[in-house]
Enzyme design. Sequence first.
Site, PDB file in Angstrom:
ATOM      1  N   GLY A 355     -87.154 104.583  83.936  1.00 33.91           N
ATOM      2  CA  GLY A 355     -85.399 104.051  83.075  1.00 33.91           C
ATOM      3  C   GLY A 355     -84.132 103.027  84.440  1.00 33.91           C
ATOM      4  O   GLY A 355     -84.867 103.107  85.288  1.00 33.91           O
ATOM      5  N   GLY A 378     -88.834 106.728  78.224  1.00 30.84           N
ATOM      6  CA  GLY A 378     -88.758 107.953  77.686  1.00 30.84           C
ATOM      7  C   GLY A 378     -89.666 109.178  77.483  1.00 30.84           C
ATOM      8  O   GLY A 378     -89.212 110.163  76.775  1.00 30.84           O
TER       9      GLY A 378
END
Length: 398
Positions: A355, A378
């Site tokens: 991320g 995720g």
Amino acid sequence: MKKTLKDIKVAGKTVLVRVDFNVPIKDGVIGDDNRIKAAMPTIKYLVEQGSKVVLFSHLSRIKAEEDKAKKSLAPVAKRLEEVAGQPVKFVAQTRGSELENAIKSLNGGEILLFENTRFEDVKDGEVVKYESKNNAELGKYWASLGDVFVNDAFGTAHRAHASNVGIASNISESCVGFLVQKELEMLAKGIDSPEHPFIAIIGGAKVSDKIGVIDNLLQKADKIIIGGGMAYTFFKALGHNIGKSLCEEDKVDLAKQYMDKANGKIILPIDSANAPEFKDVNPSFSGVDLPDDVMGLDIGPDSIKLFEDTLKGAKTVAWNGPMGVFEFENFKKGTVAVCEAIANLQEAFTLIGGGDSAAAAIQNGFAEKFTHISTGGGASLEYMEGKTLPGVEAIQNK
Ligand code: AMP
């Protein structure tokens, strides 16, 4: 332990490989082909073994029929040909006789890529989510196209989709590919059996997104550094004035409970870089009590020093989430400083959970200095929460 590629005889077999080719594409041009390159060890190995290699991936999201034109994997097939150095047969279908015949006519060592698996989410203009909701018939159908299933898409391992869980549940042989194998080994080493001192750094916008991670890591880490927008909910829980900063009112009590049970393990910022509104302007600075008319957008210089000191001597560091609004030039200092402090740790096992933190490390030129940067934001977040990943769970055990 899950089966890995080397546990299965793949020579001559039709091998279905779920890869993560969810690359950025603008006007038909691929911006960053790292995900294609990351799948190459598995693809090359299968080619060398003489497997008939059938690749498939999702690309972005398909919410309406008209999304399909822009989200075809055709440009990816072209780039894959260049990266692999051999022809790639592209089939612009996700099912049907054209795809079935193309797979049947593959020779050993040849590669085929079929169309974006999420085209199955919309049929004749209707949102059906066959791929994303793991439609039983679709997983069975895809499984019928090959002999072996390899899951090498870590980025979607936390989702139960037809193209991972659906196929794995309907095929006689399955394993993880080299990329997923490496991700799992690194996360296991960093999160499940870390060398101590183990320091976790959690940032980002919301407490609610990271509660699970804090909960799980409180049991494993020696210290948890908390920064980013979520720190202000903790400040409020401690009775500080947070001005106009981001705050999740319904999480204030929870933040207080965590502070109580953390027994000194949670390290919060001690100062703040602020702006009158959510804008990239020159910051003003304050301690943990902010003036009423500003919002905190980054950690301040004293916090940077505190976090650097806290990190000294760490043997394992796991980082997820920026320390501030790092997209703003004026508020990226905290994130960059923490990134640099981790990167400069000698002899520590250092892990970034994908991320924004991964983007910050790569943009600022520190990528090579980390032991591992996960390819799945995720999925690695859910791993850090101690959850099992359905896309991995569905793979056969050794
Ligand atoms: P997450 O997806 O939860 O990791 O959050 C990342 C986002 O949090 C980034 O887009 C940051 O700009 C944002 N963020 C970090 N610190 C703050 C802050 N103090 N106020 C508002 N947003 C923040």
